[in-house]
Design a protein around this motif. Structure first.
Motif, PDB file in Angstrom:
ATOM      1  N   ASP A 398      44.482  31.667  30.384  1.00  0.00           N
ATOM      2  CA  ASP A 398      44.184  32.788  29.483  1.00  0.00           C
ATOM      3  C   ASP A 398      42.747  33.285  29.611  1.00  0.00           C
ATOM      4  O   ASP A 398      42.200  33.883  28.680  1.00  0.00           O
ATOM      5  N   ARG A 399      42.130  33.053  30.753  1.00  0.00           N
ATOM      6  CA  ARG A 399      40.795  33.571  31.001  1.00  0.00           C
ATOM      7  C   ARG A 399      40.956  34.850  31.823  1.00  0.00           C
ATOM      8  O   ARG A 399      40.717  34.894  33.035  1.00  0.00           O
ATOM      9  N   PHE A 400      41.401  35.883  31.129  1.00  0.00           N
ATOM     10  CA  PHE A 400      41.871  37.091  31.814  1.00  0.00           C
ATOM     11  C   PHE A 400      40.759  37.877  32.502  1.00  0.00           C
ATOM     12  O   PHE A 400      40.977  38.436  33.594  1.00  0.00           O
ATOM     13  N   ILE A 401      39.583  37.942  31.880  1.00  0.00           N
ATOM     14  CA  ILE A 401      38.474  38.667  32.514  1.00  0.00           C
ATOM     15  C   ILE A 401      38.113  38.013  33.842  1.00  0.00           C
ATOM     16  O   ILE A 401      37.939  38.689  34.861  1.00  0.00           O
ATOM     17  N   ASN A 402      38.031  36.685  33.846  1.00  0.00           N
ATOM     18  CA  ASN A 402      37.754  35.964  35.085  1.00  0.00           C
ATOM     19  C   ASN A 402      38.861  36.192  36.116  1.00  0.00           C
ATOM     20  O   ASN A 402      38.601  36.380  37.309  1.00  0.00           O
ATOM     21  N   GLY A 403      40.102  36.151  35.630  1.00  0.00           N
ATOM     22  CA  GLY A 403      41.239  36.363  36.530  1.00  0.00           C
ATOM     23  C   GLY A 403      41.232  37.743  37.148  1.00  0.00           C
ATOM     24  O   GLY A 403      41.519  37.903  38.349  1.00  0.00           O
ATOM     25  N   LEU A 404      40.872  38.747  36.355  1.00  0.00           N
ATOM     26  CA  LEU A 404      40.820  40.116  36.867  1.00  0.00           C
ATOM     27  C   LEU A 404      39.681  40.289  37.870  1.00  0.00           C
ATOM     28  O   LEU A 404      39.822  40.985  38.877  1.00  0.00           O
ATOM     29  N   ASP A 405      38.543  39.628  37.610  1.00  0.00           N
ATOM     30  CA  ASP A 405      37.436  39.669  38.578  1.00  0.00           C
ATOM     31  C   ASP A 405      37.873  39.103  39.919  1.00  0.00           C
ATOM     32  O   ASP A 405      37.593  39.678  40.985  1.00  0.00           O
ATOM     33  N   GLU A 406      38.562  37.959  39.873  1.00  0.00           N
ATOM     34  CA  GLU A 406      39.030  37.340  41.120  1.00  0.00           C
ATOM     35  C   GLU A 406      40.069  38.224  41.814  1.00  0.00           C
ATOM     36  O   GLU A 406      40.088  38.326  43.042  1.00  0.00           O
ATOM     37  N   THR A 407      40.924  38.868  41.037  1.00  0.00           N
ATOM     38  CA  THR A 407      41.944  39.744  41.616  1.00  0.00           C
ATOM     39  C   THR A 407      41.299  40.926  42.329  1.00  0.00           C
ATOM     40  O   THR A 407      41.740  41.333  43.419  1.00  0.00           O
ATOM     41  N   ASN A 433      48.234  42.274  34.436  1.00  0.00           N
ATOM     42  CA  ASN A 433      47.201  41.851  33.483  1.00  0.00           C
ATOM     43  C   ASN A 433      46.198  42.960  33.157  1.00  0.00           C
ATOM     44  O   ASN A 433      45.146  42.686  32.576  1.00  0.00           O
ATOM     45  N   ARG A 434      46.534  44.186  33.499  1.00  0.00           N
ATOM     46  CA  ARG A 434      45.565  45.273  33.347  1.00  0.00           C
ATOM     47  C   ARG A 434      45.221  45.574  31.897  1.00  0.00           C
ATOM     48  O   ARG A 434      44.153  46.124  31.619  1.00  0.00           O
ATOM     49  N   LYS A 435      46.083  45.180  30.958  1.00  0.00           N
ATOM     50  CA  LYS A 435      45.789  45.441  29.541  1.00  0.00           C
ATOM     51  C   LYS A 435      44.544  44.671  29.078  1.00  0.00           C
ATOM     52  O   LYS A 435      43.959  44.999  28.040  1.00  0.00           O
ATOM     53  N   TYR A 436      44.152  43.662  29.839  1.00  0.00           N
ATOM     54  CA  TYR A 436      42.960  42.890  29.487  1.00  0.00           C
ATOM     55  C   TYR A 436      41.714  43.387  30.221  1.00  0.00           C
ATOM     56  O   TYR A 436      40.620  42.864  30.006  1.00  0.00           O
ATOM     57  N   ALA A 437      41.881  44.384  31.065  1.00  0.00           N
ATOM     58  CA  ALA A 437      40.776  44.824  31.920  1.00  0.00           C
ATOM     59  C   ALA A 437      39.725  45.600  31.140  1.00  0.00           C
ATOM     60  O   ALA A 437      40.040  46.394  30.240  1.00  0.00           O
ATOM     61  N   SER A 438      38.472  45.374  31.495  1.00  0.00           N
ATOM     62  CA  SER A 438      37.377  46.141  30.913  1.00  0.00           C
ATOM     63  C   SER A 438      37.294  47.497  31.612  1.00  0.00           C
ATOM     64  O   SER A 438      37.935  47.727  32.640  1.00  0.00           O
ATOM     65  N   ARG A 439      36.476  48.374  31.046  1.00  0.00           N
ATOM     66  CA  ARG A 439      36.316  49.699  31.639  1.00  0.00           C
ATOM     67  C   ARG A 439      35.740  49.593  33.056  1.00  0.00           C
ATOM     68  O   ARG A 439      36.204  50.277  33.972  1.00  0.00           O
ATOM     69  N   SER A 440      34.739  48.738  33.243  1.00  0.00           N
ATOM     70  CA  SER A 440      34.124  48.597  34.576  1.00  0.00           C
ATOM     71  C   SER A 440      35.116  48.015  35.580  1.00  0.00           C
ATOM     72  O   SER A 440      35.110  48.392  36.762  1.00  0.00           O
ATOM     73  N   GLN A 441      35.988  47.123  35.123  1.00  0.00           N
ATOM     74  CA  GLN A 441      37.002  46.560  36.024  1.00  0.00           C
ATOM     75  C   GLN A 441      38.011  47.624  36.443  1.00  0.00           C
ATOM     76  O   GLN A 441      38.443  47.657  37.597  1.00  0.00           O
ATOM     77  N   MET A 442      38.364  48.507  35.530  1.00  0.00           N
ATOM     78  CA  MET A 442      39.299  49.591  35.854  1.00  0.00           C
ATOM     79  C   MET A 442      38.672  50.563  36.859  1.00  0.00           C
ATOM     80  O   MET A 442      39.349  51.036  37.792  1.00  0.00           O
ATOM     81  N   ILE A 443      37.382  50.838  36.690  1.00  0.00           N
ATOM     82  CA  ILE A 443      36.692  51.731  37.631  1.00  0.00           C
ATOM     83  C   ILE A 443      36.681  51.111  39.026  1.00  0.00           C
ATOM     84  O   ILE A 443      36.979  51.787  40.028  1.00  0.00           O
ATOM     85  N   THR A 444      36.363  49.817  39.102  1.00  0.00           N
ATOM     86  CA  THR A 444      36.359  49.121  40.394  1.00  0.00           C
ATOM     87  C   THR A 444      37.747  49.135  41.018  1.00  0.00           C
ATOM     88  O   THR A 444      37.903  49.371  42.227  1.00  0.00           O
ATOM     89  N   TYR A 445      38.742  48.902  40.207  1.00  0.00           N
ATOM     90  CA  TYR A 445      40.139  48.869  40.668  1.00  0.00           C
ATOM     91  C   TYR A 445      40.536  50.199  41.305  1.00  0.00           C
ATOM     92  O   TYR A 445      41.044  50.247  42.432  1.00  0.00           O
ATOM     93  N   HIS A 446      40.257  51.288  40.605  1.00  0.00           N
ATOM     94  CA  HIS A 446      40.638  52.607  41.120  1.00  0.00           C
ATOM     95  C   HIS A 446      39.815  52.987  42.356  1.00  0.00           C
ATOM     96  O   HIS A 446      40.336  53.647  43.268  1.00  0.00           O
ATOM     97  N   THR A 447      38.569  52.556  42.385  1.00  0.00           N
ATOM     98  CA  THR A 447      37.737  52.829  43.556  1.00  0.00           C
ATOM     99  C   THR A 447      38.331  52.188  44.803  1.00  0.00           C
ATOM    100  O   THR A 447      38.404  52.806  45.877  1.00  0.00           O
ATOM    101  N   ILE A 448      38.792  50.939  44.659  1.00  0.00           N
ATOM    102  CA  ILE A 448      39.358  50.220  45.810  1.00  0.00           C
ATOM    103  C   ILE A 448      40.673  50.831  46.260  1.00  0.00           C
ATOM    104  O   ILE A 448      40.873  51.116  47.435  1.00  0.00           O
ATOM    105  N   ILE A 449      41.598  51.058  45.304  1.00  0.00           N
ATOM    106  CA  ILE A 449      42.928  51.535  45.713  1.00  0.00           C
ATOM    107  C   ILE A 449      42.900  52.977  46.191  1.00  0.00           C
ATOM    108  O   ILE A 449      43.798  53.416  46.902  1.00  0.00           O
ATOM    109  N   GLU A 450      41.863  53.716  45.825  1.00  0.00           N
ATOM    110  CA  GLU A 450      41.738  55.088  46.320  1.00  0.00           C
ATOM    111  C   GLU A 450      40.972  55.163  47.628  1.00  0.00           C
ATOM    112  O   GLU A 450      40.684  56.236  48.140  1.00  0.00           O
ATOM    113  N   GLY A 451      40.616  54.000  48.164  1.00  0.00           N
ATOM    114  CA  GLY A 451      39.986  53.964  49.485  1.00  0.00           C
ATOM    115  C   GLY A 451      38.490  53.909  49.473  1.00  0.00           C
ATOM    116  O   GLY A 451      37.849  54.100  50.504  1.00  0.00           O
TER     117      GLY A 451
END
Length: 470
Positions: A398-407, A433-451
């Motif tokens: 249940d350490r979701f922030i850490n898990g999302l960072d690793e993902t 697990n995206r419901k636990y993601a912070s705003r900065s994690q979501m920005i990083t996520y979209h940056t990666i998947i958009e190339g």
């Protein structure tokens, strides 16, 4: 006066012009270029003139203040004499053209060479020289020319060119690696045994990075069989009264034999056949009986002993035998080079059998710190597997922030490898697990998947995270 003479004078007239414009004497040019005055005089004033080597041309270019490649477009005719090609001058010239990126000069010279099929050997020689100098990318066009123009598909240079091409393109990305396997694998048995051993090892390793376990098994089986045949043949030679050359390959013969067992065991392990895998681990755990041995071979035998010990521990852990964990950790303390590869399987075991390894992670944290400085092309695949397992481990606790960072780290690594399957796995894991993601994690996520961080190729060979894969 023939055409060849005009071209040679054209090359020399340029040199003479620069001597005059710079106000040089031959003595001054000799001083600046390192070419003797006598040789310069013979090159520029004799009839017929002394031939100029490409290194001498480079030296004169430096003396006159020109960049490498000066007058290269005129040099090919320097390699011709009455319609015959001077291999000793042409091979260094083409190698040098490849090194400094003179593609136009290469194309012109290759086109001329291919007018006569016997000159394919020159292209092969250039390719081999570049390959042996670790200029693999530069060697590719020459090997491709050999393959495209060699009529005998069983000739040594044709088959070796396929083998070298396979080696040269490894490490670009997963898709290109698999294409390389497909192009080459049908030629592997046409190679001489010393090349074939290494080819089988490379095929198995590439298939391992691609998670094609049945292919790994196939090549590992062939590797063990061929290594055994070569070993027995070498023993017969030793016991024979006839003198013969000893077997020479890229690696010590015991490496190919041991890797045949190790790769088979690892492929079985990744498919969940732990009991069968352990039997193959025993095959490389003690290779001290190998009779064809020297100091290098003894070091390799010791490596296999260490790898077998670690891999035995991890197989025990995978079947739930947690009693060996403390013994395994103590062994890793004594063998730090094996820590990170072993941690990958320890993480997998922790996730499978739901036991905590926080203390172990803290104990060995220095081995998996994540920075751009310590993450190079040779450890991308290794880091990916570890980070993916660690992400799952964090989610389970249940350490979701850490898990999302690793993902997110895994997603970036999958992108770096151009491994589409791994990329999709990471997206799926993040979305769960995206419901636990912070705003900065979501920005990083979209940056990666958009190339935003996409890199379609990397220059190094991907190395496996499993202990002993070479």
């Amino acid at each position: 006066m023939g055409e060849d003479t005009i071209v040679r004078r054209s090359l020399r007239s340029e040199i003479q012009k620069n001597v005059k414009e710079n106000g040089f004497t031959l003595s001054k040019l000799s001083e600046l270029s390192g070419i003797s005055t006598g040789h310069l005089s013979e090159m520029l004033n004799s009839n017929p003139p002394r031939a100029i080597t490409v290194n001498q041309l480079d030296a004169m270019a430096t003396a006159f203040g020109f960049a490498p490649g000066w007058l290269y477009e005129l040099y090919p005719e320097e390699c011709l004499s009455e319609g015959k090609i001077s291999r000793p001058r042409l091979v260094p010239y083409l190698v040098r053209c490849a090194e400094i990126g003179q593609k136009d000069c290469i194309e012109a010279a290759v086109s001329k060479l291919l007018e006569n099929p016997k000159y394919i050997t020159i292209l092969f020689a250039v390719a081999e020289q570049l390959f042996e100098s670790k200029k693999w990318k530069e060697s590719v066009p020459f090997y491709e020319s050999v393959i495209d123009n060699e009529k005998d598909s069983h000739s040594h240079q044709f088959v070796i060119s396929h083998y070298r091409l396979f080696r040269a393109v490894q490490g670009t990305n997963s898709e290109e690696n698999w294409k390389a396997v497909i192009r080459f694998e049908s030629y592997r048995k046409r190679l001489l045994e010393n090349y074939q051993l290494d080819a089988l090892l490379q095929l198995a390793n590439v298939c391992y990075t691609l998670r094609r376990w049945k292919d790994v098994e196939k090549y590992a089986d062939e590797l063990r069989e061929l290594a055994t045949i070569v070993y027995e043949d070498e023993l017969r030679k030793r016991n024979s009264s006839k003198s013969s050359e000893s077997f020479k390959a890229e690696r010590h013969l015991v490496v190919y034999y041991g890797q045949g067992f190790l790769l088979k065991a690892e492929a079985l392990k990744r498919q969940g056949f732990y009991k069968a895998a352990k039997q193959y681990v025993q095959g490389y755990s003690d290779l001290g009986w190998f009779e064809i041995m020297d100091e290098t071979g003894q070091r390799e035998v010791e490596k296999f002993r260490v790898w077998a010990k670690i891999n035995s521990y991890t197989l025990d852990l995978l079947v739930g035998n947690l009693e060996v964990l403390s013994e395994c950790i103590s062994f890793l303390d004594a063998h730090p080079a094996e820590v990170f590869p072993a941690l990958v399987t320890i993480m997998e075991c922790a996730n499978k059998h739901r036991f905590g390894v926080d203390e172990i992670l803290e104990r060995f944290s220095e081995y998996f710190s994540y920075t751009d400085d310590n993450l190079n092309n040779f450890s991308v695949s290794q880091h990916f597997r570890f980070r993916y397992q660690k992400a799952i481990y964090e989610y389970q606790r249940d350490r979701f922030i850490n898990g999302l960072d690793e993902t997110l780290r895994c997603l970036a690594l999958a992108d770096k490898m151009s491994n589409h399957q791994a990329f999709k796995q990471c997206i799926s894991l993040f979305e769960k697990n995206r419901k636990y993601a912070s705003r900065s994690q979501m920005i990083t996520y979209h940056t990666i998947i958009e190339g935003g961080t996409q890199s379609n190729e990397s220059s190094g060979t991907l190395i496996n995270s499993d202990v002993g894969i070479v």
